[in-house]
Design an enzyme around this catalytic site. Structure first.
Site, PDB file in Angstrom:
ATOM      1  N   CYS A  81     143.181 -12.163   6.691  1.00 45.43           N
ATOM      2  CA  CYS A  81     143.777 -12.036   7.842  1.00 45.43           C
ATOM      3  C   CYS A  81     145.317 -11.454   7.916  1.00 45.43           C
ATOM      4  O   CYS A  81     145.485 -10.313   7.686  1.00 45.43           O
ATOM      5  CB  CYS A  81     143.961 -13.489   8.611  1.00 45.43           C
ATOM      6  SG  CYS A  81     144.516 -13.548  10.269  1.00 45.43           S
ATOM      7  N   HIS A 189     139.008 -16.127   7.650  1.00 45.29           N
ATOM      8  CA  HIS A 189     139.339 -17.009   6.870  1.00 45.29           C
ATOM      9  C   HIS A 189     138.491 -17.781   5.744  1.00 45.29           C
ATOM     10  O   HIS A 189     138.157 -18.981   6.362  1.00 45.29           O
ATOM     11  CB  HIS A 189     140.209 -17.891   7.437  1.00 45.29           C
ATOM     12  CG  HIS A 189     141.571 -17.356   8.158  1.00 45.29           C
ATOM     13  ND1 HIS A 189     142.709 -17.139   7.272  1.00 45.29           N
ATOM     14  CD2 HIS A 189     141.783 -17.248   9.353  1.00 45.29           C
ATOM     15  CE1 HIS A 189     143.774 -16.482   8.195  1.00 45.29           C
ATOM     16  NE2 HIS A 189     143.132 -16.568   9.524  1.00 45.29           N
ATOM     17  N   GLU A 191     138.952 -19.104   3.246  1.00 40.16           N
ATOM     18  CA  GLU A 191     139.507 -20.396   2.791  1.00 40.16           C
ATOM     19  C   GLU A 191     139.446 -21.471   3.667  1.00 40.16           C
ATOM     20  O   GLU A 191     139.670 -22.583   3.227  1.00 40.16           O
ATOM     21  CB  GLU A 191     141.034 -19.926   2.266  1.00 40.16           C
ATOM     22  CG  GLU A 191     141.882 -19.838   3.383  1.00 40.16           C
ATOM     23  CD  GLU A 191     141.790 -18.698   4.156  1.00 40.16           C
ATOM     24  OE1 GLU A 191     140.939 -17.547   3.825  1.00 40.16           O
ATOM     25  OE2 GLU A 191     142.893 -18.153   4.915  1.00 40.16           O
TER      26      GLU A 191
END
Lengths: 214, 317
Positions: A81, A189, A191
């Site tokens: 991002c 994302h 993560e």
């Protein structure tokens, strides 16, 4: 050779999630806030967050040029991002004067998918990932890649028809994951969604790069 | 109607086997709402009342701005009923900057929140700084696509807000005072209650939930995570880089600065200094360097001198 040291740029953003993701893959990663800390890592993850804030802080703390030099010298880097924005050579809808680290020959449009009410999650095909299964991707005020240079590999796109029975909107088919050499970037994302395969892909890139240098 | 308590989105399984259904992009999920706050971590969110101030905040490195008609210090001075800002004013700030824009709705005022959602703000602050619109109910925040941040003075209040769908929590402090003492109290209260939960046996959590007046599922989740399942910021009374760094060391994941910036002598410089101090909160050298030559800080108020009805932190149920 010893295991390469992975850093996570820790000026601002979801640093902890990236550190945890890497820890889950058996890698001890370290937070990078200074030039000295940058000197101690072999590869760098640039987290999600606010790209303008990270850019300004990198400038304030004298990190912008060292980051550019390391990336130019071949340090593997992965950006999610805001990290994708920072690794892009060119930006659309940048804040006034906003600069990047660069390295990937792409034009990235900031906040391309819209505002927070447009933030979404969806499954994407991402064939370069282990086992080839789609990845569940979380997009938050996300950028997309508007155009790519010759050396850039497109790894994933938003599906052509975002919703069943709907025409594809402006987002349909947009590029959201790219690789150029040892640089990797995603609009979304991984993560946040718990799927470690993008980070695993990055670790493979790091290993290749380290072995390549022999 | 309340939706079920959602599990920690980061812990959720990534892809479900029903790929056909999953192909439909989904907006407004808990993961997208909470994830937005994750992206603000380590950052400073600044109150702004004009497009010019918003640009100053963006140039100083703010991760987001809070658009409002009057900063809390002026709300205190002005008196009367404090409401949602004029949509034109919010719009002018939305178009002035590329960073996220938040705006405040009154506690319980779900229509103000709908208006802000329709304008396209990125986060709604259901805020005690405005005059409450409902003395019993907060907004049912699950019903919205836009995410909400809510204030809390202690863990029980934070968990009640989460049960209503808040996707981010900020400790309340006492807004518009330039006095950090209440923010300190609230951060310490929240963090010490979390630590206490992590040491409890499973049976003890039921009594803790009763005492906290919070759902047992959330209490259990906090006990096992050792933190809130959402991002925790600090707000209320932060006026200096050192204030901000102290809040980070007390466990805040970022800070809101309200009156502290634009009520000071050199807003642009102070704003940038607070941003730097948040990133390097554990480096006294950096905090010292950025604290030099900032000009005058806002004039503070002694919280103990405030009459009970002018304490914003007691608003919220």
């Amino acid at each position: 050779m010893a295991q390469p040291v992975i850093g996570v740029l820790a000026l601002q953003g979801d640093v902890r999630e990236h550190l945890e993701m890497l820890a889950g893959l058996g890698v001890t990663a370290t937070a990078v806030r200074s030039e000295q800390q940058l000197g101690g890592v072999d590869a760098l993850v640039i987290p999600g967050g606010e790209s303008t804030t990270m850019w300004r802080l990198a400038g304030t703390f004298g990190l912008l040029d060292p980051l550019r030099e390391r990336v130019r010298a071949g340090m593997p880097a992965y950006g999610s991002c805001a990290g994708m924005i920072l690794l892009a050579d060119r930006l659309h809808d940048a804040a006034a004067g906003q600069q990047t680290i660069g390295g990937i020959d792409v034009t990235v449009r900031r906040n391309a998918f819209g505002r927070q009410v447009d933030s979404f999650e969806a499954d994407l095909d991402f064939p370069a990932l282990a086992d080839g299964a789609p990845i569940h991707a979380v997009f938050i005020r996300a950028p997309w890649v508007e155009d790519v240079g010759a050396g850039v590999e497109v790894l994933a796109r938003v599906p052509a028809a975002p919703a069943a029975g709907e025409e594809g909107g402006p987002a349909a088919g947009r590029i959201v994951a790219v690789r150029q050499g040892s640089l990797l970037a995603t609009s979304f994302h991984p993560e946040l969604s718990g799927d470690p395969r993008v980070h695993a892909l990055f670790l493979d890139i790091v290993t290749e790069s380290v072995e390549g240098k022999g | 109607m309340t939706s079920p308590v959602t599990p920690n989105p980061a812990a959720a399984t990534p892809a479900s086997p029903s790929a056909a259904v999953e192909n439909t992009p989904r907006v407004g999920t808990a993961r997208v709402k909470r994830g937005m706050a994750e992206m603000l971590k380590g950052g400073v969110i600044m109150d702004v009342v004009t497009a010019d101030q918003a640009r100053i905040a963006e140039n100083a490195g703010a991760v987001a701005v809070m658009a409002l008609e009057r900063v809390p210090a002026d709300i205190r001075a002005h008196g009367g009923i404090a409401r949602m800002s004029d949509p034109d004013m919010v719009d002018s700030i939305v178009s002035a900057v590329s960073i996220p824009v938040m705006a405040k709705a009154r506690i319980g005022h779900f229509v103000e929140a709908r208006v802000l959602e329709a304008i396209g703000v990125d986060y709604v602050d259901e805020s005690e700084v405005l005059t409450p619109a409902d003395e019993a109910h907060h907004i049912d925040k699950w019903a919205f696509t836009v995410p909400f941040v809510c204030g809390a003075t202690d863990l029980g209040e934070a968990l009640r807000r989460l049960s209503e769908g808040a996707a981010m929590i900020r400790s309340k402090g006492e807004a518009g005072t330039g006095n950090v003492v209440e923010a300190t109290r609230h951060m310490r209260a929240i963090r010490s209650s979390i630590r206490a939960l992590t040491r409890m046996e499973e049976q003890e959590l039921y009594a803790a939930a009763k005492e906290l007046r919070a759902p047992i599922e959330l209490v259990r989740e906090v006990a096992s995570l050792g933190k809130l399942p959402v991002v925790l910021f600090t707000a209320g009374g932060i006026a200096t880089p050192a204030d901000a760094a102290m809040m980070m060391q007390l466990g805040a994941e970022g800070v809101f600065v309200g009156s502290g910036i634009f009520k000071s002598g050199d807003p642009a410089k102070r704003a940038a200094a607070i941003v730097a101090a948040v990133t390097h909160h554990d480096s006294p050298d950096v905090v010292a360097k950025v604290s030099r030559g900032l000009g005058e800080a806002m004039v503070g108020l002694n919280v103990a001198d405030l009459p009970a009805d002018q304490r914003y932190a007691t608003r919220g149920w």
